[in-house]
Design a protein around this motif. Structure first.
Motif, PDB file in Angstrom:
ATOM      1  N   VAL A  43       6.330  -3.996  -7.001  1.00 22.00           N
ATOM      2  CA  VAL A  43       6.965  -2.676  -7.119  1.00 22.00           C
ATOM      3  C   VAL A  43       6.044  -1.602  -6.545  1.00 22.00           C
ATOM      4  CG1 VAL A  43       7.786  -0.938  -8.762  1.00 22.00           C
ATOM      5  CG2 VAL A  43       8.435  -3.322  -9.055  1.00 22.00           C
ATOM      6  N   GLY A  44       4.742  -1.713  -6.815  1.00 20.56           N
ATOM      7  CA  GLY A  44       3.795  -0.750  -6.267  1.00 20.56           C
ATOM      8  C   GLY A  44       3.775  -0.769  -4.744  1.00 20.56           C
ATOM      9  N   LEU A  45       3.738  -1.956  -4.145  1.00 16.24           N
ATOM     10  CA  LEU A  45       3.755  -2.047  -2.682  1.00 16.24           C
ATOM     11  C   LEU A  45       5.056  -1.507  -2.105  1.00 16.24           C
ATOM     12  CD1 LEU A  45       2.136  -5.545  -2.037  1.00 16.24           C
ATOM     13  CD2 LEU A  45       1.133  -3.295  -1.577  1.00 16.24           C
ATOM     14  N   PHE A  46       6.157  -1.780  -2.781  1.00 17.70           N
ATOM     15  CA  PHE A  46       7.450  -1.268  -2.323  1.00 17.70           C
ATOM     16  C   PHE A  46       7.458   0.258  -2.310  1.00 17.70           C
ATOM     17  CE2 PHE A  46      11.658   0.399  -3.393  1.00 17.70           C
ATOM     18  CZ  PHE A  46      12.375  -0.027  -2.284  1.00 17.70           C
ATOM     19  N   PHE A  47       7.002   0.876  -3.396  1.00 14.36           N
ATOM     20  CA  PHE A  47       7.013   2.333  -3.452  1.00 14.36           C
ATOM     21  C   PHE A  47       5.950   2.947  -2.548  1.00 14.36           C
ATOM     22  CE2 PHE A  47       9.629   1.774  -7.269  1.00 14.36           C
ATOM     23  CZ  PHE A  47      10.663   2.635  -6.920  1.00 14.36           C
ATOM     24  N   ILE A  48       4.852   2.252  -2.312  1.00 12.56           N
ATOM     25  CA  ILE A  48       3.886   2.724  -1.320  1.00 12.56           C
ATOM     26  C   ILE A  48       4.556   2.755   0.047  1.00 12.56           C
ATOM     27  CG2 ILE A  48       1.825   2.060  -0.030  1.00 12.56           C
ATOM     28  CD1 ILE A  48       0.629   1.152  -2.718  1.00 12.56           C
ATOM     29  N   TYR A  49       5.295   1.701   0.360  1.00 12.71           N
ATOM     30  CA  TYR A  49       6.006   1.648   1.635  1.00 12.71           C
ATOM     31  C   TYR A  49       6.996   2.808   1.755  1.00 12.71           C
ATOM     32  CZ  TYR A  49       8.948  -0.044   5.412  1.00 12.71           C
ATOM     33  OH  TYR A  49       9.659  -0.147   6.574  1.00 12.71           O
ATOM     34  N   VAL A  50       7.748   3.059   0.693  1.00 12.25           N
ATOM     35  CA  VAL A  50       8.757   4.124   0.715  1.00 12.25           C
ATOM     36  C   VAL A  50       8.102   5.498   0.787  1.00 12.25           C
ATOM     37  CG1 VAL A  50      10.562   5.249  -0.653  1.00 12.25           C
ATOM     38  CG2 VAL A  50      10.506   2.756  -0.467  1.00 12.25           C
ATOM     39  N   PHE A  51       7.133   5.759  -0.091  1.00 12.16           N
ATOM     40  CA  PHE A  51       6.557   7.102  -0.174  1.00 12.16           C
ATOM     41  C   PHE A  51       5.598   7.413   0.972  1.00 12.16           C
ATOM     42  CE2 PHE A  51       7.179   6.721  -4.995  1.00 12.16           C
ATOM     43  CZ  PHE A  51       8.425   7.323  -4.923  1.00 12.16           C
ATOM     44  N   SER A  52       4.897   6.429   1.510  1.00 14.56           N
ATOM     45  CA  SER A  52       3.922   6.707   2.562  1.00 14.56           C
ATOM     46  C   SER A  52       4.595   6.996   3.898  1.00 14.56           C
ATOM     47  CB  SER A  52       2.939   5.548   2.717  1.00 14.56           C
ATOM     48  OG  SER A  52       3.592   4.408   3.227  1.00 14.56           O
ATOM     49  N   ARG A  53       5.843   6.673   4.036  1.00 13.01           N
ATOM     50  CA  ARG A  53       6.559   6.985   5.264  1.00 13.01           C
ATOM     51  C   ARG A  53       6.846   8.473   5.366  1.00 13.01           C
ATOM     52  NH1 ARG A  53       8.646   2.459   7.865  1.00 13.01           N
ATOM     53  NH2 ARG A  53      10.263   3.727   8.816  1.00 13.01           N
ATOM     54  N   ARG A  54       6.902   9.151   4.240  1.00 13.92           N
ATOM     55  CA  ARG A  54       7.168  10.588   4.227  1.00 13.92           C
ATOM     56  C   ARG A  54       5.877  11.392   4.251  1.00 13.92           C
ATOM     57  NH1 ARG A  54      11.119   9.898  -0.684  1.00 13.92           N
ATOM     58  NH2 ARG A  54      12.697   8.646   0.326  1.00 13.92           N
ATOM     59  N   SER A  55       5.072  11.177   3.221  1.00 11.46           N
ATOM     60  CA  SER A  55       3.854  11.961   3.071  1.00 11.46           C
ATOM     61  C   SER A  55       2.901  11.220   2.148  1.00 11.46           C
ATOM     62  CB  SER A  55       4.205  13.329   2.475  1.00 11.46           C
ATOM     63  OG  SER A  55       3.060  13.984   2.026  1.00 11.46           O
ATOM     64  N   LEU A  56       1.607  11.483   2.326  1.00 16.45           N
ATOM     65  CA  LEU A  56       0.611  10.858   1.453  1.00 16.45           C
ATOM     66  C   LEU A  56       0.237  11.754   0.269  1.00 16.45           C
ATOM     67  CD1 LEU A  56      -1.766   9.216   4.078  1.00 16.45           C
ATOM     68  CD2 LEU A  56       0.000   8.134   2.696  1.00 16.45           C
ATOM     69  N   ASP A  57       0.883  12.904   0.161  1.00 14.22           N
ATOM     70  CA  ASP A  57       0.596  13.815  -0.942  1.00 14.22           C
ATOM     71  C   ASP A  57       1.013  13.183  -2.267  1.00 14.22           C
ATOM     72  OD1 ASP A  57      -0.230  15.650   0.916  1.00 14.22           O
ATOM     73  OD2 ASP A  57       1.685  16.724   0.968  1.00 14.22           O
ATOM     74  N   ASN A  58       0.102  13.161  -3.205  1.00 14.84           N
ATOM     75  CA  ASN A  58       0.337  12.625  -4.553  1.00 14.84           C
ATOM     76  C   ASN A  58       0.853  11.186  -4.527  1.00 14.84           C
ATOM     77  OD1 ASN A  58      -0.400  15.076  -5.762  1.00 14.84           O
ATOM     78  ND2 ASN A  58       1.662  15.881  -5.454  1.00 14.84           N
ATOM     79  N   LEU A  59       0.470  10.418  -3.535  1.00 16.08           N
ATOM     80  CA  LEU A  59       0.977   9.048  -3.391  1.00 16.08           C
ATOM     81  C   LEU A  59       0.621   8.190  -4.595  1.00 16.08           C
ATOM     82  CD1 LEU A  59       2.333   6.928  -1.523  1.00 16.08           C
ATOM     83  CD2 LEU A  59       0.033   6.334  -0.785  1.00 16.08           C
TER      84      LEU A  59
END
Length: 126
Positions: A43-59
């Motif tokens: 789940v962590g890797l999945f959300f890293i994939y989703v959120f890091s495509r937009r921005s690294l702020d508060n990742l």
């Protein structure tokens, strides 16, 4: 980045099917802990994939919060299924340990991202 997520998803799926077939959840007392930890990593890797495509702020905050929310929702689902099917009684300690190991799995995925995936120029956690 997408390949490790997919491979881990299939590994968890097949491990769960084998565990159901061979009763590993009942015969190996710590197998549930391993599966929750791996689920947290996935789940962590999945959300890293989703959120890091937009921005690294508060990742890190977003990923850890997402892992915790998914873990809590999973435990609510387990509670509901166990009450409907009547397989096992509710155990607060088991539920808390499941959520804790989901959380630790999510933290490992964040560390993996920071050390192995993130570009060295952007990584401030060396």
């Amino acid at each position: 980045m997408l390949l490790p997520i997919i491979l881990l998803m299939f590994f968890i799926f097949f491990a769960d099917k084998l565990a159901d077939k061979f009763y590993w959840y009942n015969s190996i007392w710590y197998f549930d802990i391993i599966m929750h930890f791996l689920g947290g990593v996935w789940v962590g890797l999945f959300f890293i994939y989703v959120f890091s495509r937009r921005s690294l702020d508060n990742l890190i905050f977003k990923v850890v919060l997402s892992v915790l929310l998914i873990g809590i929702f999973w435990e609510i689902f387990e509670f509901y299924v166990n009450n409907v099917v009547g397989r096992t009684p509710f155990n607060v300690v088991d539920t808390l340990f499941d959520i804790i190991f989901d959380f630790f799995g999510g933290l490992l995925s964040v560390l993996y991202f920071l050390k192995k995936i993130m570009k060295a120029s952007e990584n401030r956690v060396q």
